[in-house]
Design a protein around this motif. Structure first.
Motif, PDB file in Angstrom:
ATOM      1  N   GLN A   1       0.818  -1.209   0.000  1.00  0.00           N
ATOM      2  CA  GLN A   1       0.000   0.000   0.000  1.00  0.00           C
ATOM      3  C   GLN A   1       0.856   1.265   0.000  1.00  0.00           C
ATOM      4  O   GLN A   1       1.878   1.328   0.679  1.00  0.00           O
ATOM      5  N   THR A   2       0.399   2.259  -0.748  1.00  0.00           N
ATOM      6  CA  THR A   2       1.034   3.576  -0.673  1.00  0.00           C
ATOM      7  C   THR A   2       0.562   4.255   0.606  1.00  0.00           C
ATOM      8  O   THR A   2      -0.433   3.837   1.219  1.00  0.00           O
TER       9      THR A   2
ATOM     10  N   LYS B   1      15.817  -8.571   0.116  1.00  0.00           N
ATOM     11  CA  LYS B   1      14.375  -8.454   0.302  1.00  0.00           C
ATOM     12  C   LYS B   1      13.658  -9.760  -0.059  1.00  0.00           C
ATOM     13  O   LYS B   1      14.132 -10.546  -0.883  1.00  0.00           O
ATOM     14  N   PRO B   2      12.518  -9.969   0.566  1.00  0.00           N
ATOM     15  CA  PRO B   2      11.741 -11.174   0.247  1.00  0.00           C
ATOM     16  C   PRO B   2      11.099 -11.050  -1.129  1.00  0.00           C
ATOM     17  O   PRO B   2      10.897  -9.956  -1.636  1.00  0.00           O
ATOM     18  N   ARG B   3      10.793 -12.184  -1.707  1.00  0.00           N
ATOM     19  CA  ARG B   3      10.052 -12.192  -2.963  1.00  0.00           C
ATOM     20  C   ARG B   3       8.578 -12.105  -2.604  1.00  0.00           C
ATOM     21  O   ARG B   3       8.114 -12.758  -1.682  1.00  0.00           O
TER      22      ARG B   3
ATOM     23  N   ARG C   1       2.306   1.050   9.588  1.00  0.00           N
ATOM     24  CA  ARG C   1       2.120   0.162   8.430  1.00  0.00           C
ATOM     25  C   ARG C   1       3.212   0.380   7.389  1.00  0.00           C
ATOM     26  O   ARG C   1       3.731  -0.565   6.812  1.00  0.00           O
ATOM     27  N   ARG C   2       3.549   1.634   7.136  1.00  0.00           N
ATOM     28  CA  ARG C   2       4.570   1.943   6.137  1.00  0.00           C
ATOM     29  C   ARG C   2       5.949   1.471   6.593  1.00  0.00           C
ATOM     30  O   ARG C   2       6.772   1.086   5.776  1.00  0.00           O
ATOM     31  N   ALA C   3       6.209   1.497   7.896  1.00  0.00           N
ATOM     32  CA  ALA C   3       7.505   1.058   8.409  1.00  0.00           C
ATOM     33  C   ALA C   3       7.738  -0.418   8.106  1.00  0.00           C
ATOM     34  O   ALA C   3       8.868  -0.829   7.807  1.00  0.00           O
ATOM     35  N   ARG C   4       6.690  -1.209   8.141  1.00  0.00           N
ATOM     36  CA  ARG C   4       6.841  -2.638   7.830  1.00  0.00           C
ATOM     37  C   ARG C   4       7.215  -2.853   6.367  1.00  0.00           C
ATOM     38  O   ARG C   4       7.880  -3.834   6.031  1.00  0.00           O
ATOM     39  N   ALA C   5       6.797  -1.952   5.492  1.00  0.00           N
ATOM     40  CA  ALA C   5       7.079  -2.102   4.066  1.00  0.00           C
ATOM     41  C   ALA C   5       8.547  -1.831   3.739  1.00  0.00           C
ATOM     42  O   ALA C   5       9.002  -2.137   2.643  1.00  0.00           O
ATOM     43  N   HIS C   6       9.296  -1.308   4.676  1.00  0.00           N
ATOM     44  CA  HIS C   6      10.704  -0.981   4.426  1.00  0.00           C
ATOM     45  C   HIS C   6      11.551  -2.237   4.153  1.00  0.00           C
ATOM     46  O   HIS C   6      12.649  -2.160   3.627  1.00  0.00           O
TER      47      HIS C   6
END
Length: 65
Positions: A6-7, A46-48, A34-39
């Protein structure tokens, strides 16, 4: 939309839709969390991540029969 993809704008809309009376500071804290988890996608190891669109309309379903 999965949270990791998510943006910030989309996340903000989801948070607001879930709790429209949430104070601005609390809403922004949820967006930031939520955005911190996307880092994790910025990490070289990084995971696939694979997402598939499973949405079909009824007219598309008739063509499968």
């Amino acid at each position: 939309m999965p949270g990791l993809l998510q943006t910030a704008e989309y996340t903000r809309a989801v948070v607001r839709a879930y709790d429209p009376f949430l104070e601005e500071e609390a809403a922004e804290a949820r967006v930031a969390a939520r955005r911190a988890r996307a880092h994790i996608f910025e990490n070289p190891r990084k995971p696939r991540y694979w997402a598939e669109d499973a949405h079909r309309t009824r007219s598309e379903d008739r063509h499968l029969a």
